[in-house]
Design an enzyme around this catalytic site. Structure first.
Site, mmCIF file in Angstrom:
data_model
loop_
_atom_site.group_PDB
_atom_site.id
_atom_site.type_symbol
_atom_site.label_atom_id
_atom_site.label_comp_id
_atom_site.label_asym_id
_atom_site.label_seq_id
_atom_site.Cartn_x
_atom_site.Cartn_y
_atom_site.Cartn_z
ATOM 1 N N LYS A 129 0.813 -1.229 0.000
ATOM 2 C CA LYS A 129 0.000 0.000 0.000
ATOM 3 C C LYS A 129 0.835 1.262 0.000
ATOM 4 O O LYS A 129 0.311 2.350 -0.211
ATOM 5 C CB LYS A 129 -0.921 0.014 1.234
ATOM 6 N N LYS A 213 -5.525 -10.448 -6.800
ATOM 7 C CA LYS A 213 -6.600 -10.781 -5.867
ATOM 8 C C LYS A 213 -7.889 -10.043 -6.229
ATOM 9 O O LYS A 213 -7.839 -8.881 -6.612
ATOM 10 C CB LYS A 213 -6.133 -10.365 -4.454
ATOM 11 N N LYS A 216 -12.268 -5.339 -3.262
ATOM 12 C CA LYS A 216 -13.300 -4.301 -3.289
ATOM 13 C C LYS A 216 -12.738 -2.987 -3.799
ATOM 14 O O LYS A 216 -13.480 -2.106 -4.202
ATOM 15 C CB LYS A 216 -13.973 -4.136 -1.919
HETATM 16 P P1 AMP Z 1 -10.995 -7.209 3.780
HETATM 17 O O1 AMP Z 1 -12.045 -6.974 2.767
HETATM 18 O O2 AMP Z 1 -9.625 -6.875 3.284
HETATM 19 O O3 AMP Z 1 -11.318 -6.624 5.128
HETATM 20 O O4 AMP Z 1 -10.954 -8.781 3.980
HETATM 21 C C1 AMP Z 1 -11.861 -9.467 4.822
HETATM 22 C C2 AMP Z 1 -11.642 -10.957 4.774
HETATM 23 O O5 AMP Z 1 -11.902 -11.443 3.450
HETATM 24 C C3 AMP Z 1 -10.224 -11.409 5.123
HETATM 25 O O6 AMP Z 1 -10.298 -12.621 5.836
HETATM 26 C C4 AMP Z 1 -9.597 -11.612 3.783
HETATM 27 O O7 AMP Z 1 -8.534 -12.539 3.828
HETATM 28 C C5 AMP Z 1 -10.770 -12.159 2.976
HETATM 29 N N1 AMP Z 1 -10.604 -11.855 1.545
HETATM 30 C C6 AMP Z 1 -10.603 -10.624 0.951
HETATM 31 N N2 AMP Z 1 -10.421 -10.726 -0.373
HETATM 32 C C7 AMP Z 1 -10.282 -12.067 -0.637
HETATM 33 C C8 AMP Z 1 -10.072 -12.835 -1.822
HETATM 34 N N3 AMP Z 1 -9.965 -12.266 -3.017
HETATM 35 N N4 AMP Z 1 -10.001 -14.182 -1.696
HETATM 36 C C9 AMP Z 1 -10.122 -14.791 -0.492
HETATM 37 N N5 AMP Z 1 -10.316 -14.129 0.653
HETATM 38 C C10 AMP Z 1 -10.402 -12.786 0.599
#
Ligand code: AMP
Ligand code: TRP
Length: 353
Positions: A129, A213, A216
């Site tokens: 980041k 990946k 969002k």
């Molecule tokens: P975040 O949206 O970064 O707060 O992620 C929330 C949860 O979703 C965490 O456990 C991440 O590891 C999981 N996560 C986010 N994006 C992915 C993805 N593309 N594949 C698998 N897990 C994800």
């Protein structure tokens, strides 16, 4: 193959500590299929297994980068609606937003004094980041992010943390912080938490680029499936997903150099609760012209009910706030005594208790 198995929290990992599950998601945008398969679906599977499950909306982590206040409020409620719509049940799991339980921030400060700058500097998420001089402009909170995450987990003495692959390093750092605290103060107070990275889709990739990946924050909406997408949009995005011209092979290993194809097979396996090899046994020899419509049907069947239920829940924000408030009370009742004991170990006078 064990990849379709439900994740579990086993008692043996931390003798002396009651197994307890904690996880969190940032309300920094809409939920994606990656969040659903990598996290929420597995939160639901771990619920009601005889182990306490605590799931948080980490709003204090979200503000490590700028959040418009109104958008943050809406996204927090939307994330809560996503949790509920996907099957989390406030009578079985504790659901709340982080800022309502101040023990997180308080333990986070103590951990800021335990963790070392060098440890934070090595976090790949921080490095990604803040490449180059962007680091100068990043918030101090973004740098300390993993220390607050360790506090989220350890303020409940959580032993198991279901997350996607990208969070493994942060959970390992949580263990480092726990170990240094225990060592510095000569106690055996914090457990060595285990990341639970299981299931077919611990890393869901972008629909436009199989090496990135699904996120969002991807500028292209076509790269992800949002839990709020309607059936038509989901089907269109899958039909347009990047693929190649080869038919599907018989074994998953043969997909090693075909990241986009691999990703779609992974998603299918995760949604259907099948192993990847079982998916390939069904589709071997067929091209994407045949596979994509089946995947689209499966995705719509799995996700459309969630998105419909989310919209319904979002019509009553007061009810969502009530659930979060009740969850916060329950979370606080567990966290407060652990925090007070921590203050005591550190040597702080707590005469107003
Ligand atoms: P975040 O949206 O970064 O707060 O992620 C929330 C949860 O979703 C965490 O456990 C991440 O590891 C999981 N996560 C986010 N994006 C992915 C993805 N593309 N594949 C698998 N897990 C994800
Ligand atoms: N860092 C996690 C993410 O971006 C969110 C998070 C914050 C978290 N605190 C946590 C996940 C505690 C698990 C446990 O995905």
């Amino acid at each position: 193959m064990t990849d379709a198995k439900a994740p579990t929290a086993t008692a043996d990992a931390n003798p002396g500590f009651t197994p307890r599950v904690f996880s969190g998601i940032q309300p920094s945008g809409g939920l994606t299929l990656g969040n659903y398969l990598g996290a929420i679906k597995r939160f639901v599977e771990m619920q009601g297994q005889g182990v306490e499950t605590i799931y948080c909306m980490v709003d204090m982590h979200a503000i490590t980068v700028w959040q418009d206040p109104e958008a943050l409020r809406r996204q927090t409620r939307e994330l809560a609606a996503g949790y509920l719509a996907a099957g989390l049940d406030p009578t079985k799991s504790i659901l709340f937003n982080q800022s309502q339980v101040s023990a997180h921030a308080e333990l986070g400060w103590i951990f800021n004094c335990v963790a070392r700058m060098g440890w934070m500097n090595r976090m790949t998420q921080w490095k990604d980041k803040t490449s180059g001089k962007d680091a100068e402009k990043a918030s101090l909170g973004l740098f300390a992010y993993p220390s607050l995450m360790a506090a989220d987990i350890l303020v409940y003495h959580a032993t198991h943390v279901p997350v996607g692959e990208d969070q493994k390093q942060h959970v390992e750092l949580t263990r480092d912080i726990a170990a240094k605290f225990n060592h510095d103060f000569k106690v055996d107070f914090f457990p060595m938490t285990n990341p639970v990275i299981e299931g077919a889709a611990t890393r869901v990739m972008s629909l436009r680029d199989g090496t990135k990946k699904m996120s969002k924050s991807d500028p292209s909406d076509a790269a992800r499936i949002n839990l709020t997408d309607d059936a038509d949009t989901i089907a269109k995005k899958i039909k347009k997903a990047k693929t190649d011209a080869e038919p599907l092979p018989e074994s998953f290993e043969a997909l090693a150099d075909r990241p986009e194809a691999k990703n779609l097979v992974n998603i299918y396996a995760a949604l259907a609760g099948m192993t990847k090899d079982a998916v390939l046994a069904e589709f071997a020899g067929q091209g994407f012209g045949a596979f994509k419509p089946k995947l689209a049907d499966l995705a719509v069947a799995s996700l459309a009910p969630i998105s419909t239920e989310m919209s319904r829940l979002m019509q009553d924000p007061a009810e969502i706030d009530r659930i979060l408030g009740q969850g916060a009370d329950k979370a606080d009742a567990i966290a407060r005594p652990i925090l007070e004991k921590t203050y005591d170990i550190v040597g702080m006078i707590r005469s107003r208790r």
